[in-house]
Scaffold this motif. Structure first.
Motif, PDB file in Angstrom:
ATOM      1  N   HIS A  32      50.610  39.333  90.920  1.00 41.27           N
ATOM      2  CA  HIS A  32      51.054  38.017  91.388  1.00 41.27           C
ATOM      3  C   HIS A  32      50.028  36.944  91.017  1.00 41.27           C
ATOM      4  N   ARG A  33      48.756  37.251  91.150  1.00 46.78           N
ATOM      5  CA  ARG A  33      47.725  36.279  90.786  1.00 46.78           C
ATOM      6  C   ARG A  33      47.789  35.952  89.290  1.00 46.78           C
ATOM      7  N   LEU A  46      53.660  26.384  94.009  1.00 46.76           N
ATOM      8  CA  LEU A  46      53.536  25.654  92.747  1.00 46.76           C
ATOM      9  C   LEU A  46      54.792  24.843  92.447  1.00 46.76           C
ATOM     10  N   ARG A  82      50.865  33.685  88.796  1.00 44.21           N
ATOM     11  CA  ARG A  82      50.612  32.326  89.321  1.00 44.21           C
ATOM     12  C   ARG A  82      49.709  31.541  88.386  1.00 44.21           C
ATOM     13  N   GLU A  83      48.641  32.168  87.925  1.00 42.62           N
ATOM     14  CA  GLU A  83      47.713  31.477  87.021  1.00 42.62           C
ATOM     15  C   GLU A  83      48.396  31.109  85.706  1.00 42.62           C
ATOM     16  N   ALA A 131      50.746  28.160  86.375  1.00 47.34           N
ATOM     17  CA  ALA A 131      49.950  26.940  86.565  1.00 47.34           C
ATOM     18  C   ALA A 131      49.423  26.430  85.226  1.00 47.34           C
ATOM     19  N   SER A 173      54.952  36.119  96.367  1.00 49.00           N
ATOM     20  CA  SER A 173      54.046  36.009  95.220  1.00 49.00           C
ATOM     21  C   SER A 173      53.173  34.758  95.293  1.00 49.00           C
ATOM     22  N   GLY A 174      53.532  33.832  96.194  1.00 45.23           N
ATOM     23  CA  GLY A 174      52.804  32.570  96.298  1.00 45.23           C
ATOM     24  C   GLY A 174      53.239  31.529  95.283  1.00 45.23           C
ATOM     25  N   LEU A 175      54.238  31.848  94.472  1.00 52.46           N
ATOM     26  CA  LEU A 175      54.716  30.899  93.460  1.00 52.46           C
ATOM     27  C   LEU A 175      55.402  29.684  94.070  1.00 52.46           C
ATOM     28  N   CYS A 185      59.565  35.483  85.556  1.00 49.13           N
ATOM     29  CA  CYS A 185      58.384  36.139  86.124  1.00 49.13           C
ATOM     30  C   CYS A 185      58.361  37.634  85.874  1.00 49.13           C
TER      31      CYS A 185
END
Length: 194
Positions: free
Chosen positions: A88-89, A122, A92-93, A96, A117-119, A31
């Protein structure tokens, strides 16, 4: 496609685990390096950074001046949160997309900040690389040339990132220098095949 996060704070040994996995032919999404690549490649993000933080954040050659960006966001929570949210967005995108483009196999995702990061949402499973705080401090000081206090501050800042992944299964890889890491990785890889 099975997505496995590789988490753990500074000096825990995420990069060691990632190198082992790559040597075994597995794909590992780093990342940090991918975020840097995407930030440099995004003219839109550079324009937004210049508008929000100032033109001084863009070097004469058009690349990001990371030191200037760090100076601008250090101590300014709203600017730091704004930039982190954007980056982070993007990451993540990208993760994904990468996972969706493969029909089978494992994609490992290495990040010290899977939660913030919200990962982590996923990931089908998370491997947390762990070592004692003293081992982590010694490694980070030796690797980065950092002083002990700054490493401790980074450990404290990342402490919430090492646990509490809701319903996602978590495996711990001890990387304390006393037990070999390779057998632990082999055992986890074998359990995925069953």
């Amino acid at each position: 496609m099975y997505v496995i996060g590789i988490a753990g704070g500074i000096g825990a040994g995420k990069s060691v685990v990632s190198r082992v996995l790559r040597s075994k032919g597995h794909e590992v999404y780093d990342c940090d390096s991918e975020a840097r690549r995407m930030m440099e490649a995004s003219d839109l993000l550079k324009d937004d950074i210049a508008a929000r933080l100032g033109d001084s954040c863009i070097s004469a050659d058009g690349s990001l001046d990371r030191r200037e960006i760090a100076r601008c966001i250090f101590g300014d929570d709203s600017c730091r949160e704004w930039l982190n949210s954007r980056v982070h967005r993007m990451v993540r995108e990208d993760v994904a997309r990468k996972a969706a483009s493969k029909s089978c196999g494992i994609l490992f995702v290495e990040s010290a900040i899977l939660k913030s990061s919200g990962l982590c949402y996923l990931c089908d499973r998370i491997w947390v690389v762990d070592a004692s705080e003293e081992v982590r401090i010694a490694r980070a000081c030796a690797r980065d040339g950092s002083d002990r206090d700054s490493v401790i501050a980074r450990i404290e800042a990342q402490r919430d990132e090492e646990s509490g992944f809701d319903d996602t299964p978590v495996d711990i890889i001890r990387n304390d220098g006393h037990c070999p890491v390779l057998p632990e990785i082999e055992k986890l890889l074998t359990s995925l095949k069953q």
